[in-house]
Scaffold this motif. Structure first.
Motif, PDB file in Angstrom:
ATOM      1  N   UNK A   1       0.909  -0.964   0.046  1.00 27.83           N
ATOM      2  CA  UNK A   1      -0.302   0.040  -0.343  1.00 27.83           C
ATOM      3  C   UNK A   1       1.155   1.381   0.189  1.00 27.83           C
ATOM      4  N   UNK A   2       2.257   1.428  -0.133  1.00 27.49           N
ATOM      5  CA  UNK A   2       3.306   1.890  -0.261  1.00 27.49           C
ATOM      6  C   UNK A   2       3.420   2.642  -1.615  1.00 27.49           C
ATOM      7  N   UNK A   3       2.236   2.924  -1.802  1.00 25.63           N
ATOM      8  CA  UNK A   3       2.457   3.504  -3.399  1.00 25.63           C
ATOM      9  C   UNK A   3       2.735   5.148  -3.624  1.00 25.63           C
ATOM     10  N   UNK A   4       3.789   5.557  -4.175  1.00 27.13           N
ATOM     11  CA  UNK A   4       3.661   7.475  -4.622  1.00 27.13           C
ATOM     12  C   UNK A   4       3.882   7.620  -6.332  1.00 27.13           C
ATOM     13  N   UNK A   5       2.984   9.089  -5.783  1.00 28.89           N
ATOM     14  CA  UNK A   5       3.485   9.323  -7.059  1.00 28.89           C
ATOM     15  C   UNK A   5       4.543  10.700  -7.378  1.00 28.89           C
ATOM     16  N   UNK A   6       5.176  10.532  -8.045  1.00 33.81           N
ATOM     17  CA  UNK A   6       6.270  11.399  -7.944  1.00 33.81           C
ATOM     18  C   UNK A   6       5.890  12.019  -9.639  1.00 33.81           C
ATOM     19  N   UNK A   7       6.536  13.204 -10.057  1.00 37.77           N
ATOM     20  CA  UNK A   7       6.320  14.361 -11.344  1.00 37.77           C
ATOM     21  C   UNK A   7       7.224  13.761 -12.207  1.00 37.77           C
ATOM     22  N   UNK A   8       7.862  13.275 -12.778  1.00 41.92           N
ATOM     23  CA  UNK A   8       9.335  13.056 -14.234  1.00 41.92           C
ATOM     24  C   UNK A   8       9.889  14.445 -14.180  1.00 41.92           C
ATOM     25  N   UNK A   9      10.679  14.510 -13.823  1.00 43.19           N
ATOM     26  CA  UNK A   9      12.243  15.968 -13.850  1.00 43.19           C
ATOM     27  C   UNK A   9      13.403  15.395 -14.930  1.00 43.19           C
ATOM     28  N   UNK A  10      12.866  14.073 -15.929  1.00 45.12           N
ATOM     29  CA  UNK A  10      14.462  13.865 -16.149  1.00 45.12           C
ATOM     30  C   UNK A  10      15.082  13.597 -15.758  1.00 45.12           C
ATOM     31  N   UNK A  11      14.717  12.527 -14.488  1.00 42.97           N
ATOM     32  CA  UNK A  11      15.738  12.752 -13.845  1.00 42.97           C
ATOM     33  C   UNK A  11      16.453  11.595 -12.654  1.00 42.97           C
ATOM     34  N   UNK A  12      16.262  10.403 -13.040  1.00 45.95           N
ATOM     35  CA  UNK A  12      16.406   8.898 -12.594  1.00 45.95           C
ATOM     36  C   UNK A  12      16.778   9.265 -11.636  1.00 45.95           C
ATOM     37  N   UNK A  13      18.040  10.025 -10.670  1.00 42.50           N
ATOM     38  CA  UNK A  13      18.451   9.783  -9.452  1.00 42.50           C
ATOM     39  C   UNK A  13      17.675  11.056  -8.527  1.00 42.50           C
ATOM     40  N   UNK A  14      16.932  12.040  -8.965  1.00 41.51           N
ATOM     41  CA  UNK A  14      15.637  12.658  -8.019  1.00 41.51           C
ATOM     42  C   UNK A  14      14.623  11.882  -7.762  1.00 41.51           C
ATOM     43  N   UNK A  15      14.351  10.955  -8.846  1.00 36.89           N
ATOM     44  CA  UNK A  15      13.628  10.086  -8.506  1.00 36.89           C
ATOM     45  C   UNK A  15      13.746   8.352  -7.544  1.00 36.89           C
ATOM     46  N   UNK A  16      14.997   8.307  -7.413  1.00 36.14           N
ATOM     47  CA  UNK A  16      15.404   7.371  -6.829  1.00 36.14           C
ATOM     48  C   UNK A  16      15.570   7.653  -5.103  1.00 36.14           C
ATOM     49  N   UNK A  17      15.949   8.889  -5.032  1.00 38.78           N
ATOM     50  CA  UNK A  17      16.056   9.895  -3.992  1.00 38.78           C
ATOM     51  C   UNK A  17      15.060   9.992  -3.287  1.00 38.78           C
ATOM     52  N   UNK A  18      13.494  10.107  -3.918  1.00 38.95           N
ATOM     53  CA  UNK A  18      12.469  10.294  -3.302  1.00 38.95           C
ATOM     54  C   UNK A  18      11.885   9.152  -2.986  1.00 38.95           C
ATOM     55  N   UNK A  19      12.357   7.806  -3.666  1.00 37.02           N
ATOM     56  CA  UNK A  19      11.280   6.331  -3.584  1.00 37.02           C
ATOM     57  C   UNK A  19      12.269   6.068  -1.682  1.00 37.02           C
ATOM     58  N   UNK A  20      14.249   6.381  -1.302  1.00 39.56           N
ATOM     59  CA  UNK A  20      15.153   6.378  -0.642  1.00 39.56           C
ATOM     60  C   UNK A  20      14.533   6.541   0.437  1.00 39.56           C
ATOM     61  N   UNK A  21      13.865   7.396   0.437  1.00 36.33           N
ATOM     62  CA  UNK A  21      13.272   9.017   1.688  1.00 36.33           C
ATOM     63  C   UNK A  21      11.621   8.078   1.934  1.00 36.33           C
ATOM     64  N   UNK A  22      11.211   7.642   1.735  1.00 35.17           N
ATOM     65  CA  UNK A  22      10.626   7.198   2.291  1.00 35.17           C
ATOM     66  C   UNK A  22      10.917   5.377   2.457  1.00 35.17           C
ATOM     67  N   UNK A  23      12.172   5.406   2.802  1.00 29.74           N
ATOM     68  CA  UNK A  23      12.226   3.344   3.520  1.00 29.74           C
ATOM     69  C   UNK A  23      12.461   3.759   4.912  1.00 29.74           C
TER      70      UNK A  23
END
Length: 321
Positions: free
Chosen positions: A51-73
């Protein structure tokens, strides 16, 4: 036994997401899915597992998306997974055993990334180590009985776990478009990304990809702030594009940038291709020979092995006629 948060970033992965999660879900204490804009059933499939599903607006930056995912761990370790990965039965057991015995001082666990050459975009080897498991909160420890210092380098453990890479398609076009977006924004590619862009072009780029990249790599080949390695990489790309355009002047100028230092297999192969197209098979054979025996590959291992070997044989066949 350690507890692990699995962190994934996904977009339109409805065909393969369940395959990945079925192979790892029971090994994880927490699964975090970050969706960057799916328009298919990806999020519905993810909801079967977490149930831990989050939306992230794509900004052409895989690192930004992965950092956001890691912040939820929230768990002790983070496992970074991609939807096109699979753990088979044998490696699931290896993973389970690793959880039971991993020493607390280990900061990063590397795992072998396998089956890369079937669909790879930036790979010269079918299997290689990649960091996959990360300690979420790192402890800083003082070391040495005198002149003490804080240990800064992470402790890395190379495991025997092999992850199968089984993508549905080649991602090179997506990658090339992302590189070009960053370049057009005026952003300077790091040395690592410069190498990755050049390597990906040489491994999976098509003619139009080389031609689109030519302007950027021309600028880096002439950039006094770039390292010798970067200049040599750039020269190879520009030389290839110049050969496609029939521009002998640029090909000569760029080949010298490589050959004034220790030459590369890529450049020798390019010169072989140039002379082969002119039906100068004796000269072409010399450069193919140098690609195999006198130089090392810097971007694509095929330019020092089977590619020039095949062309050298063709040169011999033409000479025997």
């Amino acid at each position: 036994m350690i507890e692990i948060s699995c962190c994934m970033i996904v977009k339109n992965e409805e065909k393969i997401l369940a395959r990945c999660l079925d192979s790892i879900a029971d090994l994880m204490e927490e699964i975090i899915i970050v969706d960057t804009g799916s328009t298919d059933a990806t999020k519905e499939i993810a909801a079967r597992y977490t149930d831990k599903i989050y939306d992230f607006t794509w900004v052409d930056d895989f690192s930004a998306a992965r950092n956001f995912a890691f912040s939820k761990a929230t768990k002790e370790y983070i496992y970074s997974a991609d939807a096109d990965e699979v753990l088979n039965k044998e490696n699931r057991q290896r993973f389970r055993e690793l959880k039971e015995v991993l020493l607390p001082e280990i900061d990063i666990v590397q795992m072998k990334y396998g089956n890369q050459l079937s669909f790879g975009t930036t790979y010269n080897f079918d299997e290689e180590y990649r960091p996959k498991l990360f300690k979420r909160l790192r402890e800083f420890i003082w070391t040495e009985p005198i002149h003490e210092m804080v240990r800064l380098d992470p402790l890395v453990y190379d495991s025997d776990i092999v992850i199968e890479h089984r993508p549905e398609s080649n991602h090179s076009k997506r990658d090339f478009a992302t590189f070009q977006k960053h370049i057009k924004k005026g952003l300077r590619l790091s040395k690592r990304l410069h190498h990755m862009y050049a390597m990906e072009l040489y491994i999976s780029g098509e003619d139009e990809d080389f031609l689109e990249a030519e302007e950027f790599f021309t600028s880096t080949a002439l950039d006094a702030g770039r390292s010798l390695d970067e200049v040599k990489e750039a020269a190879c790309i520009v030389c290839h594009a110049a050969r496609l355009r029939g521009d002998s002047h640029t090909l000569l100028k760029m080949s010298l940038k490589d050959l004034l230092s220790e030459g590369s297999s890529e450049m020798c192969y390019e010169l072989g291709e140039y002379f082969f197209a002119l039906s100068d098979y004796e000269e072409a054979a010399m450069w193919y020979y140098n690609a195999i025996h006198e130089t090392q590959s810097i971007l694509n291992i095929h330019t020092s092995t089977d590619w020039p070997e095949e062309k050298l044989a063709q040169c011999q066949q033409m000479a025997d006629k």
